[in-house]
Design an enzyme around this catalytic site. Structure first.
Site, short mmCIF file in Angstrom:
data_model
loop_
_atom_site.label_atom_id
_atom_site.label_comp_id
_atom_site.label_asym_id
_atom_site.label_seq_id
_atom_site.Cartn_x
_atom_site.Cartn_y
_atom_site.Cartn_z
N GLY A 167 -79.54 -87.93 37.28
CA GLY A 167 -79.58 -88.14 38.74
C GLY A 167 -78.34 -87.61 39.42
O GLY A 167 -77.87 -88.17 40.41
N ASP A 194 -80.51 -83.27 36.66
CA ASP A 194 -81.40 -83.88 37.65
C ASP A 194 -82.78 -83.28 37.42
O ASP A 194 -82.91 -82.28 36.71
CB ASP A 194 -80.90 -83.57 39.07
CG ASP A 194 -81.37 -84.62 40.07
OD1 ASP A 194 -80.53 -85.44 40.52
OD2 ASP A 194 -82.57 -84.65 40.38
N TYR A 248 -88.33 -102.51 42.92
CA TYR A 248 -87.00 -102.02 42.57
C TYR A 248 -86.17 -103.13 41.92
O TYR A 248 -85.57 -102.93 40.85
CB TYR A 248 -86.31 -101.52 43.84
CG TYR A 248 -84.88 -101.05 43.67
CD1 TYR A 248 -84.56 -99.96 42.88
CD2 TYR A 248 -83.84 -101.69 44.34
CE1 TYR A 248 -83.25 -99.52 42.75
CE2 TYR A 248 -82.53 -101.26 44.22
CZ TYR A 248 -82.24 -100.18 43.42
OH TYR A 248 -80.95 -99.75 43.30
N LYS A 253 -84.69 -103.52 38.12
CA LYS A 253 -83.24 -103.64 37.87
C LYS A 253 -82.93 -104.87 37.00
O LYS A 253 -82.05 -104.81 36.14
CB LYS A 253 -82.46 -103.67 39.19
CG LYS A 253 -82.38 -102.30 39.87
CD LYS A 253 -81.56 -101.32 39.05
CE LYS A 253 -81.61 -99.90 39.55
NZ LYS A 253 -80.90 -98.93 38.70
#
Ligand code: SER
Length: 324
Positions: free
Chosen positions: A11, A37, A146, A150
């Site tokens: 990323g 990426d 999300y 996580k």
């Protein structure tokens, strides 16, 4: 690690990756930091200062190839889908954030990578979590995909650390404010957009209510936290993959007022959308005493200092884009 680590950043074109990669290259030598990426780097600073490879973390063989080829021993795994995009496309968030992380961990295990950095988030908390001075150990029942990815990611990383001896270290980042690369698809993105709008149009329409207080951090502190934790003496770390950190907490109205001190005719309006519900499930303020005790965490930028520096950087960037 006596010689320089051989680093892979996933990323690397994202908000944190685009700045962290350059700092890592300066610190450890350009040839030792492979930026990756799933899209080609458009920033010349990223593309031309060291190796760049295409890696899609959902395709394990692409990670494997780079780790083997460059003899990678340290990974900063930053590739992720953020909260707002995650609510629009939960399947993609699961695929990138869970399957992608699992792929990275499996390659790390097989190739005997020594150390891995995992960015978690304030999104691990939920509406049942205490919202003020949110403790290190507390209720983790997020309502967003999300946040769910996580929490699972923190636990998965802790499993690889405990069972398999991988030295994984992770931080629950608050909203990150930065000038180099725009964030994408996050709930805290307003805190970056507002600067570009203030400098260019003197006007911004915020997608959160004016009183929505969230924890935030300026990019230099985000990089400092990452480097400090990765360099910390492991014998001092009681936690591993889930450190609370923060720098300051601010609402859109307070941030707009701070910007108005420098741009008096700046006007901010408010049209809350679906991201309000996400923000309403997150903490106002964070207790980061474990990070302070275990690896000396100390932020450098408060709200006024961040605003001064951001305005300078955004003005310089926009005038360069006009002239260059
Ligand atoms: N900045 C992230 C988001 O808004 C939170 O970790 O999704």
């Amino acid at each position: 690690m006596c010689s320089s680590p051989r680093i892979l950043v996933t990323g690397a074109c994202g908000q944190i990756g685009s700045e962290l990669t350059l700092v890592l290259r300066e610190k450890y030598g350009s040839e030792n930091v492979v930026a990756t990426d799933r899209r080609t780097a458009t920033s010349p600073r990223l593309r031309d200062t060291g190796p760049f490879e295409l890696v899609d973390v959902t395709r394990r063989e692409t990670i494997q190839a780079v780790v083997t080829r460059y003899k990678i021993d340290t990974i900063y795994h930053l590739a992720a889908i953020l909260s707002a995009t995650g609510e629009q496309n939960p399947q993609l968030a699961w695929d990138v954030n869970i399957n992608g992380l699992y792929n990275v961990l499996e390659v790390a295990r097989q190739e005997e990578v020594a150390r891995l950095f995992y960015p978690s988030s304030i999104a691990v908390f939920g509406p049942e979590t205490p919202r003020d001075n949110t403790p290190q150990e507390t209720i983790l029942r997020p309502r967003t995909m999300y946040g769910i990815t996580k929490v699972a990611g923190e636990l998965l990383c802790a499993y690889y650390a405990r069972r398999l001896g991988l030295d994984v270290r992770g931080i629950r980042f608050p909203g990150i404010i930065s000038s180099e690369t725009l964030p994408g698809g996050g709930t805290t993105d307003y805190a970056v957009e507002i600067f570009y709008a203030a400098v260019t149009h003197r006007h911004y329409t915020c997608f959160l209510r004016p009183d929505t207080v969230l924890p935030m951090m300026y990019m230099p502190d985000c990089i400092k936290a990452t480097l400090d934790l990765m360099a910390a003496d492991p014998s001092r770390l009681k936690h591993r993959t889930d450190f609370n950190v923060t720098a300051f907490s601010v609402s859109p109205a307070e941030l707009a007022a701070e910007i108005q001190k420098h741009i008096p005719d700046f006007v901010c309006k408010y049209e809350p959308d679906y991201r309000q519900a996400i923000a309403d499930s997150w903490p106002h303020t964070i207790d980061d005493s474990a990070a302070r005790e275990e690896w000396g965490w100390q932020p450098e930028y408060d709200l006024p200092a961040m605003v001064v520096d951001m305005l300078e950087k955004v003005r310089a960037k926009l005038s360069c884009e006009l002239v260059c």
